[in-house]
Write a protein that holds these residues in place. Structure first.
Motif, PDB file in Angstrom:
ATOM      1  N   THR A 176      42.465  32.032  53.061  1.00 42.17           N
ATOM      2  CA  THR A 176      41.599  32.002  54.246  1.00 42.17           C
ATOM      3  C   THR A 176      40.240  31.421  53.887  1.00 42.17           C
ATOM      4  O   THR A 176      39.682  30.612  54.626  1.00 42.17           O
ATOM      5  N   HIS A 234      45.815  48.324  53.656  1.00 45.14           N
ATOM      6  CA  HIS A 234      45.068  47.097  53.355  1.00 45.14           C
ATOM      7  C   HIS A 234      45.078  46.234  54.604  1.00 45.14           C
ATOM      8  O   HIS A 234      46.143  45.947  55.137  1.00 45.14           O
ATOM      9  N   PHE A 257      43.568  36.377  51.370  1.00 45.42           N
ATOM     10  CA  PHE A 257      42.110  36.272  51.510  1.00 45.42           C
ATOM     11  C   PHE A 257      41.621  34.958  50.890  1.00 45.42           C
ATOM     12  O   PHE A 257      40.837  34.219  51.497  1.00 45.42           O
ATOM     13  N   THR A 282      47.070  40.913  49.512  1.00 50.30           N
ATOM     14  CA  THR A 282      45.899  40.768  50.387  1.00 50.30           C
ATOM     15  C   THR A 282      44.907  39.780  49.759  1.00 50.30           C
ATOM     16  O   THR A 282      44.353  38.920  50.450  1.00 50.30           O
ATOM     17  N   GLY A 329      45.727  37.058  59.403  1.00 43.46           N
ATOM     18  CA  GLY A 329      45.678  38.312  58.651  1.00 43.46           C
ATOM     19  C   GLY A 329      46.707  39.331  59.095  1.00 43.46           C
ATOM     20  O   GLY A 329      47.548  39.067  59.968  1.00 43.46           O
ATOM     21  N   ILE A 354      43.512  42.719  56.420  1.00 46.49           N
ATOM     22  CA  ILE A 354      42.678  41.518  56.468  1.00 46.49           C
ATOM     23  C   ILE A 354      42.780  41.028  57.905  1.00 46.49           C
ATOM     24  O   ILE A 354      43.887  40.779  58.411  1.00 46.49           O
ATOM     25  N   GLU A 358      37.319  40.108  58.077  1.00 39.97           N
ATOM     26  CA  GLU A 358      36.952  41.159  57.132  1.00 39.97           C
ATOM     27  C   GLU A 358      38.189  41.610  56.347  1.00 39.97           C
ATOM     28  O   GLU A 358      39.316  41.415  56.786  1.00 39.97           O
ATOM     29  N   VAL A 359      37.909  42.186  55.196  1.00 40.07           N
ATOM     30  CA  VAL A 359      38.999  42.749  54.397  1.00 40.07           C
ATOM     31  C   VAL A 359      38.649  44.208  54.132  1.00 40.07           C
ATOM     32  O   VAL A 359      37.520  44.506  53.737  1.00 40.07           O
TER      33      VAL A 359
END
Ligand code: NAD
Length: 461
Positions: A219, A407, A216, A212, A390, A409, A351-352
């Motif tokens: 991104t 998890h 992330f 993740t 994501g 994303i 968002e994560v």
């Protein structure tokens, strides 16, 4: 001498929630706060103001990048920075006033001033001493810095100064690729700053599931944040209108220098307990962290502590849960926090969000697990909303199918995570989520598909 069942010191999410719950459970309650407004770091200089700036800057991003694609033509809005700050301050005001209202509604007394504990059972605020059967320390945390870096809140700023900059910097250097650095780095990148993040480790967001974290970082790179990883900042020299950052690359120990208009120091926070008199009282601390037992009691009778000033993740919602739990314990009930199911969210775009175990912690424990993953590319709603970057990943026990962690994303990850939290609280299997009807078209279908991927397979990939 005014006397209470409970006095809580600090009105952040831990303290104010504790005070309200104590009052609801019939305890005569006061809360001490020295700041002009209630709500602590979260409402005044943390979660809430940063979310206002994240929201405003995201709207700008949408106007610049996606409006025309949807047939919404016209000039993109320009940024009126003082107005954006005024909007943020208005949001703070509405929220802090809300806590004041809740205190009045629940008959919690606000003792205005900075509190200290002259002896167990007593809290001093200004010149007045109040008696309390129980004292709860909920004084939170403060930004830290690193050796060689002095925060002046003008050119070298903590998160507090970063929410009050007089203008949008041309170049922002962020020290630390943790939650604060990436959220505020995103805000300024969207507002047009060149944002360079320097991180000591060779990956961003320590503790995050590593797959993740990699997605992330990719991104964020697309959003023009650049990263220097494996780099230890040695010093920051604040010049008149600029700063000079010196760092060493850990792989070859070479020294490098970088310029910035503003430097944001986001290298962690430390418990804030100054002036309480804990040392004199003999309250056990370890590197500033107040030591408590499973009931939030310190080693000194009648003194309890919760939130950022005790062990565990420095998260507003963890503090809130501890505030409710200690209130219930003080009222003779069985307060409890399940530390295995505390979600963590980073409010960037996407968002994560995560909860429970990561693949790394499961491997370390030698636990056998399966992975169910689903990309938002297969989610109709996400495609329509330019939010298909994501995935949702669910980790479940190989034998029992019990959900061990998740998890996400992607769009609204910080909200989506909670159906998995509820499932985990009930000890659910991935199949339980997979068999639950999810409305179409919603982002939450991606959660169901990830649960299906733990079994016979998802439908839309
Ligand atoms: P953090 O601990 O999340 O990240 C700090 C980062 O700084 C780490 O990655 C660390 O390796 C790096 N670092 C340390 N020394 C360095 C050096 N000399 N050079 C380069 N990098 C260095 O800390 P934070 O982002 O400051 O956040 C503080 C706390 O506040 C955290 O507990 C966080 O969870 C909490 N917080 C949470 C939220 C949220 O939940 N959305 C938002 C803000 C803050």
């Amino acid at each position: 001498m005014p006397s209470y069942d409970v006095i809580i010191i600090g009105s952040g999410p831990g303290g104010y929630v504790c005070a309200i719950r104590c009052a609801q459970l019939g305890l005569k309650t006061a809360c001490v706060e020295g700041r002009e407004t209630l709500g602590g770091t979260c409402l005044n200089i943390g979660c809430i103001p940063s979310k206002a700036l994240l929201h405003a800057s995201h709207q700008l991003h949408e106007a610049e990048h996606n409006f025309a694609k949807m047939g919404l033509k016209g000039k993109s809005p320009s940024v009126d920075w003082p107005q954006m700050l005024a909007y943020k301050d208005d949001v703070i005001g509405q929220n802090t006033k809300g806590i004041e209202f809740l205190f009045k509604k629940n008959k919690v007394d606000w003792l205005k001033g900075w509190g200290s504990i002259p002896e167990p059972g007593k809290v001093k605020v200004g010149d007045e001493v109040h008696e309390a059967k129980h004292i709860v320390v909920a004084t939170g945390s403060d930004s830290t810095t690193i050796p060689g870096v002095e925060i002046d809140e003008k050119i070298v700023v903590s998160s507090t100064g970063a929410l009050e900059l007089t203008k949008i910097p041309k170049k922002l250097v962020v020290i630390g690729a943790g939650v604060i650095g990436l959220e505020l780095g995103s805000v300024y990148a969207r507002l047009g700053s060149e944002v360079q993040v320097i991180e000591f480790l060779d990956h961003i967001t320590p503790g995050m599931d590593s797959e993740t974290a990699k997605v992330f970082q990719r991104t964020l790179k697309k959003q023009r944040l650049t990263f220097t990883l494996g780099a230890a900042v040695q010093s920051v020299e604040a010049l008149k209108t600029k700063a000079k950052i010196t760092y060493r690359l850990r792989k070859d120990d070479s020294e490098h220098v970088m310029d910035a208009d503003i430097v944001l120091v986001a290298t962690g926070r430390k418990p804030y307990t100054e002036g309480l008199g804990l040392g004199r009282l003999g309250v056990d601390t370890e590197r500033g962290v107040i030591q408590t037992d499973a009931h939030y009691a310190t080693n000194v009778k009648g003194i309890y502590a919760i939130g950022d000033c005790i062990a565990g993740p420095m998260l507003a919602h963890k503090a809130e849960d501890e505030g409710m739990a200690v209130a219930e314990i003080l009222a003779g009930q069985a307060g409890h926090v399940n530390y295995g199911v505390i979600p963590g969210v980073i409010y960037t775009h996407p968002e994560v969000a995560s909860v429970g175990e990561t693949e790394e912690t499961l491997k370390d424990k030698g636990r056998s697990y399966k992975t169910g993953k689903f990309s938002f590319m297969g989610n109709g709603r996400a495609k329509a909303n330019f939010a298909a970057d994501g995935f949702v990943k669910i980790l479940a026990d190989t034998e029992t199918d019990r959900i061990l962690g998740a998890h996400i994303i992607g769009p609204m990850a910080g909200d989506l995570i909670h159906e998995i939290c509820v499932a985990m609280e009930f000890g659910a299997a991935a199949e339980d989520l997979a068999r639950t009807c999810h409305a179409h078209p919603t982002y939450s279908e991606a959660v169901r598909e990830a649960a299906l991927a733990c079994g016979d397979g998802p439908i839309h990939s």
